[in-house]
Design a protein around this motif. Structure first.
Motif, PDB file in Angstrom:
ATOM      1  N   ALA A  85       1.589  -2.131  -6.769  1.00  0.00           N
ATOM      2  CA  ALA A  85       0.206  -2.045  -7.256  1.00  0.00           C
ATOM      3  C   ALA A  85       0.177  -1.645  -8.735  1.00  0.00           C
ATOM      4  N   HIS A  86       1.032  -0.695  -9.122  1.00  0.00           N
ATOM      5  CA  HIS A  86       1.089  -0.289 -10.533  1.00  0.00           C
ATOM      6  C   HIS A  86       1.594  -1.436 -11.408  1.00  0.00           C
ATOM      7  N   THR A  87       2.565  -2.166 -10.898  1.00  0.00           N
ATOM      8  CA  THR A  87       3.100  -3.311 -11.648  1.00  0.00           C
ATOM      9  C   THR A  87       2.019  -4.358 -11.859  1.00  0.00           C
ATOM     10  N   GLU A  88       1.244  -4.661 -10.798  1.00  0.00           N
ATOM     11  CA  GLU A  88       0.162  -5.637 -10.892  1.00  0.00           C
ATOM     12  C   GLU A  88      -0.916  -5.151 -11.854  1.00  0.00           C
ATOM     13  N   HIS A  89      -1.201  -3.853 -11.837  1.00  0.00           N
ATOM     14  CA  HIS A  89      -2.219  -3.308 -12.741  1.00  0.00           C
ATOM     15  C   HIS A  89      -1.770  -3.448 -14.200  1.00  0.00           C
ATOM     16  N   ASP A  90      -0.511  -3.113 -14.466  1.00  0.00           N
ATOM     17  CA  ASP A  90       0.005  -3.251 -15.835  1.00  0.00           C
ATOM     18  C   ASP A  90      -0.065  -4.705 -16.286  1.00  0.00           C
ATOM     19  N   ALA A  91       0.273  -5.619 -15.386  1.00  0.00           N
ATOM     20  CA  ALA A  91       0.237  -7.049 -15.729  1.00  0.00           C
ATOM     21  C   ALA A  91      -1.199  -7.501 -16.009  1.00  0.00           C
ATOM     22  N   SER A  92      -2.166  -6.998 -15.220  1.00  0.00           N
ATOM     23  CA  SER A  92      -3.571  -7.401 -15.405  1.00  0.00           C
ATOM     24  C   SER A  92      -4.111  -6.854 -16.733  1.00  0.00           C
ATOM     25  N   ALA A 132      -4.073  15.056   5.258  1.00  0.00           N
ATOM     26  CA  ALA A 132      -2.853  14.334   4.874  1.00  0.00           C
ATOM     27  C   ALA A 132      -2.878  12.910   5.406  1.00  0.00           C
ATOM     28  N   GLN A 133      -3.303  12.754   6.630  1.00  0.00           N
ATOM     29  CA  GLN A 133      -3.350  11.420   7.231  1.00  0.00           C
ATOM     30  C   GLN A 133      -4.351  10.535   6.492  1.00  0.00           C
ATOM     31  N   THR A 134      -5.454  11.109   6.055  1.00  0.00           N
ATOM     32  CA  THR A 134      -6.448  10.354   5.293  1.00  0.00           C
ATOM     33  C   THR A 134      -5.881   9.883   3.961  1.00  0.00           C
ATOM     34  N   ILE A 135      -5.193  10.775   3.260  1.00  0.00           N
ATOM     35  CA  ILE A 135      -4.601  10.431   1.961  1.00  0.00           C
ATOM     36  C   ILE A 135      -3.598   9.296   2.123  1.00  0.00           C
ATOM     37  N   ILE A 136      -2.740   9.415   3.119  1.00  0.00           N
ATOM     38  CA  ILE A 136      -1.704   8.396   3.347  1.00  0.00           C
ATOM     39  C   ILE A 136      -2.328   7.050   3.702  1.00  0.00           C
ATOM     40  N   ALA A 137      -3.281   7.078   4.647  1.00  0.00           N
ATOM     41  CA  ALA A 137      -3.903   5.826   5.099  1.00  0.00           C
ATOM     42  C   ALA A 137      -4.678   5.156   3.973  1.00  0.00           C
ATOM     43  N   ASN A 138      -5.413   5.950   3.198  1.00  0.00           N
ATOM     44  CA  ASN A 138      -6.206   5.368   2.112  1.00  0.00           C
ATOM     45  C   ASN A 138      -5.329   4.832   0.983  1.00  0.00           C
ATOM     46  N   HIS A 183      -5.638   1.008  -0.022  1.00  0.00           N
ATOM     47  CA  HIS A 183      -6.076   0.626  -1.367  1.00  0.00           C
ATOM     48  C   HIS A 183      -4.989  -0.144  -2.114  1.00  0.00           C
ATOM     49  N   ALA A 184      -3.726   0.181  -1.858  1.00  0.00           N
ATOM     50  CA  ALA A 184      -2.635  -0.576  -2.490  1.00  0.00           C
ATOM     51  C   ALA A 184      -2.636  -2.021  -1.994  1.00  0.00           C
ATOM     52  N   ILE A 185      -2.804  -2.180  -0.678  1.00  0.00           N
ATOM     53  CA  ILE A 185      -2.847  -3.528  -0.098  1.00  0.00           C
ATOM     54  C   ILE A 185      -4.036  -4.307  -0.653  1.00  0.00           C
ATOM     55  N   ARG A 239     -12.450   0.364  -9.181  1.00  0.00           N
ATOM     56  CA  ARG A 239     -12.697   1.458  -8.231  1.00  0.00           C
ATOM     57  C   ARG A 239     -11.521   1.637  -7.288  1.00  0.00           C
ATOM     58  N   VAL A 240     -10.998   0.534  -6.785  1.00  0.00           N
ATOM     59  CA  VAL A 240      -9.879   0.595  -5.848  1.00  0.00           C
ATOM     60  C   VAL A 240      -8.651   1.197  -6.517  1.00  0.00           C
ATOM     61  N   TYR A 241      -8.371   0.760  -7.766  1.00  0.00           N
ATOM     62  CA  TYR A 241      -7.180   1.274  -8.456  1.00  0.00           C
ATOM     63  C   TYR A 241      -7.350   2.758  -8.796  1.00  0.00           C
ATOM     64  N   SER A 242      -8.542   3.158  -9.232  1.00  0.00           N
ATOM     65  CA  SER A 242      -8.781   4.574  -9.546  1.00  0.00           C
ATOM     66  C   SER A 242      -8.597   5.442  -8.310  1.00  0.00           C
ATOM     67  N   ALA A 243      -9.107   4.962  -7.171  1.00  0.00           N
ATOM     68  CA  ALA A 243      -8.936   5.705  -5.919  1.00  0.00           C
ATOM     69  C   ALA A 243      -7.457   5.790  -5.547  1.00  0.00           C
ATOM     70  N   LEU A 244      -6.739   4.694  -5.784  1.00  0.00           N
ATOM     71  CA  LEU A 244      -5.307   4.669  -5.474  1.00  0.00           C
ATOM     72  C   LEU A 244      -4.543   5.700  -6.307  1.00  0.00           C
ATOM     73  N   VAL A 245      -4.858   5.794  -7.592  1.00  0.00           N
ATOM     74  CA  VAL A 245      -4.183   6.761  -8.470  1.00  0.00           C
ATOM     75  C   VAL A 245      -4.443   8.192  -7.990  1.00  0.00           C
ATOM     76  N   GLN A 246      -5.684   8.489  -7.638  1.00  0.00           N
ATOM     77  CA  GLN A 246      -6.019   9.833  -7.155  1.00  0.00           C
ATOM     78  C   GLN A 246      -5.298  10.149  -5.852  1.00  0.00           C
ATOM     79  N   GLU A 247      -5.259   9.172  -4.953  1.00  0.00           N
ATOM     80  CA  GLU A 247      -4.593   9.402  -3.666  1.00  0.00           C
ATOM     81  C   GLU A 247      -3.091   9.570  -3.846  1.00  0.00           C
ATOM     82  N   GLU A 248      -2.509   8.856  -4.808  1.00  0.00           N
ATOM     83  CA  GLU A 248      -1.078   8.997  -5.062  1.00  0.00           C
ATOM     84  C   GLU A 248      -0.764  10.395  -5.575  1.00  0.00           C
ATOM     85  N   GLU A 249      -1.623  10.929  -6.433  1.00  0.00           N
ATOM     86  CA  GLU A 249      -1.430  12.304  -6.916  1.00  0.00           C
ATOM     87  C   GLU A 249      -1.542  13.309  -5.772  1.00  0.00           C
TER      88      GLU A 249
END
Length: 399
Positions: free
Chosen positions: A385-392, A321-327, A331-333, A349-359
């Motif tokens: 991060a999601h807002t920035e991704h949609d904008a990009s 759990a701590q790994t998921i939260i920290a990552n 990755h969002a930052i 890669r960073v955004y894909s990892a972020l989506v998986q960690e959020e799930e």
């Protein structure tokens, strides 16, 4: 084990050649290494260290061989702890992903030079003063105790003493200029954050050397074995950083394991000091007949503690759990920091990892979600991060 001058020369030449190879072929061109690249080169360096150890075992015998592997494993474990601090420093300085390899390799080179100096100084002291074993033993026991305290030392911050002095004395720029150490800022020559982060790494390397050198001298007093075990533990540390990327936070019990190992070696040193005692106020200056810990027992304890520590960390639900939260937070930052990388593949890669960690974060049980500090702030980061991704995506579609 006697080592000829020729063997020393060849060993040092081989280590320098490996460092030069890294500088020329790996970090000259800035890039973010893939997981496959990191795994291959990390395995290669570990393989070289093992082959060298087998050579020591064959040429020198069982005792030098066991001393080398005990020293190598201990120093390698301590170097993983160093990676936590390097991660904190590079995150604080917002080092671009492509340039992190160069910072790490500089840190490894400086650490090798600093520790070599400490090794020969330590050897000279041991040969001249038997009481040094008491001193080294006390240092390790104090270090073991400090490892169990919450992290609050300035050595774990980018703004350590050396960096503050550099900022006060020299003109510094707020932004990176590629991987340059100097740039022109406000019309004057200035130090870049790249140079400052290297100063921060160098400062922490000196502190790490004060812990690691007494630890390996507690396992062997053969200078050649001390030097080679230390050098081979540092080589490949750059690749290991990227190989363990995202897993460092998972090793939640590593500090307990390292504290146990350092305390064990500290006790071993003090027992050895009593056995070699010549201090007049202890047993009238005569050696004290005490039990001495063998190299075989030391190697068994070190490996056993590390195996238990790593398995307990990897199998712990709290660690996962701590790994998921920290990552997710990291990755969002990184995704929101447009200066973090210019590599489009790395941003994906960073955004894909972020989506998986959020799930995975949503799937955590409530008691483990409470491990997240400032959960509201984390949710805001994820939303941004999601807002920035949609904008990009929209910008790319318009282009």
């Amino acid at each position: 084990m006697d080592v000829s001058p020729l063997a020393w020369i060849l060993t040092i030449a081989a280590i320098v050649a490996l460092l030069a190879f890294d500088y020329v072929f790996h970090v000259r061109k800035a890039h973010a290494p893939t997981l496959k690249e990191a795994a291959i080169w990390s395995s290669l360096y570990v393989g070289i260290a093992i082959i060298f150890g087998l050579g020591v075992l064959i040429v020198g015998g069982a005792t030098p061989g066991a001393e080398y592997f005990a020293g190598y494993i201990t120093e390698k474990a301590l170097s993983v702890d160093n990676l936590f601090v390097f991660l904190i420093i590079m995150t604080s300085f917002r080092v671009p992903r492509e340039d992190q390899q160069k910072v790490l390799l500089f840190g490894i080179t400086f650490s090798l030079i600093a520790r070599t100096g400490f090794i020969f100084l330590g050897a000279a002291l041991i040969n001249s003063f038997a009481w040094v074993f008491y001193f080294f033993g006390i240092i390790l026991l104090m270090t073991a105790g400090n490892m169990l305290k919450p992290e609050s030392s300035e050595s774990r911050s980018s703004e350590n003493f050396m960096v503050r002095i550099a900022r006060k004395i020299f003109h510094t720029s707020p932004d990176y200029d590629g991987d340059k150490l100097f740039t022109v800022y406000e019309g004057k020559r200035a130090l870049t954050p790249m140079l400052l982060v290297m100063v921060a790494i160098a400062g922490t390397d000196l502190l790490f050397a004060l812990d690691s050198i007494p630890a390996i001298f507690g396992l062997t007093q053969n200078v050649y074995i001390v030097f080679t075990a230390t050098a081979f533990s540092l080589l490949g540390l750059r690749q290991l950083y990227f190989l363990l990327d995202g897993l460092l936070d998972r090793l939640i019990y590593l500090s307990f394991g390292l504290a146990s190992i350092l305390a064990f070696i500290g006790v071993k040193l003090i027992l050895h000091a009593l056995h070699e005692n010549n201090l007049p106020f202890i047993n009238g200056g005569e050696p004290v007949p005490v039990f001495e810990i063998s190299t075989a027992l030391s190697l068994t304890v070190i490996i056993g503690v590390l195996v238990v520590t790593v398995l307990a960390s990897l199998l712990s639900p709290a660690g996962r759990a701590q790994t998921i939260i920290a990552n997710a937070r990291r990755h969002a930052i990184n995704y929101l920091d447009l200066d973090y990388t210019e590599d489009h593949t790395e941003r994906i890669r960073v955004y894909s990892a972020l989506v998986q960690e959020e799930e995975s974060l949503r799937a955590l049980r409530p008691k483990y979600q409470k491990l997240a500090k400032d959960k509201a702030g984390l949710m805001e980061l994820l939303h941004a991060a999601h807002t920035e991704h949609d904008a990009s995506v929209q910008r790319a579609a318009r282009e």
